[in-house]
Write an enzyme that holds these catalytic residues in place. Structure first.
Site, PDB file in Angstrom:
ATOM      1  N   HIS A  83     -10.890 145.602  90.707  1.00 17.75           N
ATOM      2  CA  HIS A  83      -9.651 145.741  91.476  1.00 17.75           C
ATOM      3  C   HIS A  83      -9.891 146.078  92.945  1.00 17.75           C
ATOM      4  O   HIS A  83      -8.964 146.018  93.746  1.00 17.75           O
ATOM      5  CB  HIS A  83      -8.765 146.821  90.853  1.00 17.75           C
ATOM      6  CG  HIS A  83      -8.367 146.527  89.439  1.00 17.75           C
ATOM      7  ND1 HIS A  83      -7.589 145.450  89.087  1.00 17.75           N
ATOM      8  CD2 HIS A  83      -8.666 147.158  88.280  1.00 17.75           C
ATOM      9  CE1 HIS A  83      -7.408 145.435  87.771  1.00 17.75           C
ATOM     10  NE2 HIS A  83      -8.056 146.453  87.254  1.00 17.75           N
ATOM     11  N   GLN A 142     -16.215 148.831  78.607  1.00 14.05           N
ATOM     12  CA  GLN A 142     -14.874 149.406  78.593  1.00 14.05           C
ATOM     13  C   GLN A 142     -14.118 149.043  77.316  1.00 14.05           C
ATOM     14  O   GLN A 142     -14.107 147.883  76.884  1.00 14.05           O
ATOM     15  CB  GLN A 142     -14.078 148.944  79.819  1.00 14.05           C
ATOM     16  CG  GLN A 142     -14.509 149.656  81.092  1.00 14.05           C
ATOM     17  CD  GLN A 142     -13.477 149.500  82.187  1.00 14.05           C
ATOM     18  OE1 GLN A 142     -13.627 148.657  83.065  1.00 14.05           O
ATOM     19  NE2 GLN A 142     -12.440 150.319  82.147  1.00 14.05           N
ATOM     20  N   GLU A 183     -10.559 148.708  76.049  1.00 13.12           N
ATOM     21  CA  GLU A 183      -9.270 148.575  76.720  1.00 13.12           C
ATOM     22  C   GLU A 183      -8.196 147.868  75.881  1.00 13.12           C
ATOM     23  O   GLU A 183      -7.123 147.563  76.406  1.00 13.12           O
ATOM     24  CB  GLU A 183      -9.454 147.831  78.040  1.00 13.12           C
ATOM     25  CG  GLU A 183     -10.408 148.534  79.002  1.00 13.12           C
ATOM     26  CD  GLU A 183     -10.427 147.906  80.377  1.00 13.12           C
ATOM     27  OE1 GLU A 183      -9.726 148.421  81.258  1.00 13.12           O
ATOM     28  OE2 GLU A 183     -11.141 146.890  80.560  1.00 13.12           O
ATOM     29  N   ASP A 196      -4.942 149.757  80.524  1.00 13.53           N
ATOM     30  CA  ASP A 196      -4.973 148.504  79.781  1.00 13.53           C
ATOM     31  C   ASP A 196      -4.902 148.733  78.278  1.00 13.53           C
ATOM     32  O   ASP A 196      -4.385 147.878  77.544  1.00 13.53           O
ATOM     33  CB  ASP A 196      -6.226 147.711  80.144  1.00 13.53           C
ATOM     34  CG  ASP A 196      -6.129 147.101  81.527  1.00 13.53           C
ATOM     35  OD1 ASP A 196      -5.004 146.842  81.980  1.00 13.53           O
ATOM     36  OD2 ASP A 196      -7.172 146.893  82.165  1.00 13.53           O
TER      37      ASP A 196
END
Length: 256
Positions: free
Chosen positions: A47, A151, A153, A179
């Site tokens: 991001h 991750q 998520e 998420d």
């Protein structure tokens, strides 16, 4: 460029680690934050707005003032993206949205050279190998020292935590709360019972696994609470957020 991974050593010794995001592409910000004494910095390329060139500048700046471990979150579980990130000299990599053991194996393979992986061998020219000066040392120690973070998520990933954590080379499972909540169509509804239950299930299953447990946190109270719950590694601040909150708090106090 090579050195032992201090973050990995600290976690293996049973100590907790507090880290900071680098969302900006600023080497000045990296230098300032590194000087504060965080255990690790996470350059965000999922991001964040940076490039590989700015990531190298941030890495250099951070290392100029501190022995902080510098990590990068790549945009996706992609062999080329992982290879290019690691060639910059990052000491660890975080891969978003790893849902299965097969995806975890692919991530690890992308990080490692043959025979344990499929990473293309550019260590003779890459910064990670000291532009050839430390290529043998880098190769010899890569599998041991590189921090690989997957991750968790999605609800699917929570159901596969045991098999993901069992993949050789996976060091940490990192819960992504936003998420994770979005995967059950309740984005950022953290007080929702279903969201809370899913988060707690992920936490407990990772604690029971051989992987270190990571997450994001906000502020000292939540950070200390999550450490007390069993989290090993927390990204408890971000460069952009620190500046934004400091500026806002200053203006609020002036208006009073």
């Amino acid at each position: 460029m090579y050195r032992p991974n201090k973050l990995k050593e600290k976690l293996k010794a049973g100590e907790k680690a507090a880290a900071c995001w680098l969302f900006s592409n600023s080497s000045d910000m990296a230098e300032i934050v590194a000087g504060a004494g965080f255990d690790a910095l996470m350059i965000d390329h999922e991001h964040g707005s940076g490039s590989l060139e700015t990531a190298i500048d941030q890495h250099r700046a951070a290392r100029s003032v501190s022995d902080v471990t510098v990590l990068m979150r790549v945009p996706w579980n992609d062999t080329v993206l992982i290879k290019r990130a690691l060639d910059t000299g990052m000491e660890g990599i975080m891969i978003p949205s790893v849902n299965t053991a097969e995806e975890a194996k692919a991530a690890v393979a992308a990080c490692r050279y043959p025979p344990t992986g499929i990473r293309s061998a550019g260590f003779g020219a890459a910064r990670a190998g000291g532009y050839g000066r430390a290529s043998q040392e880098y190769r010899d120690n890569l599998d041991k020292d590189l921090m690989i973070i997957c991750q968790i998520e999605t609800k699917e990933a929570v159901g596969n935590i045991e098999s993901i954590a069992a993949v050789d080379g996976v060091d940490m499972l990192f819960i992504g709360p936003n998420d994770l909540s979005g995967s059950i169509n309740k984005l950022a509804e953290f007080d929702d019972p279903e969201v809370k239950a899913l988060f707690e299930e992920a936490r407990d299953r990772i604690i029971a696994s051989p992987a270190f447990l990571g997450c994001i946190s906000k502020g000292p109270e939540q950070t200390n609470d999550l450490f007390a719950q069993g989290f090993d590694f927390l990204l408890c601040a971000g460069d952009t957020g620190l500046v934004s909150s400091a500026a806002g708090n200053l203006l609020k106090s002036l208006k009073k």
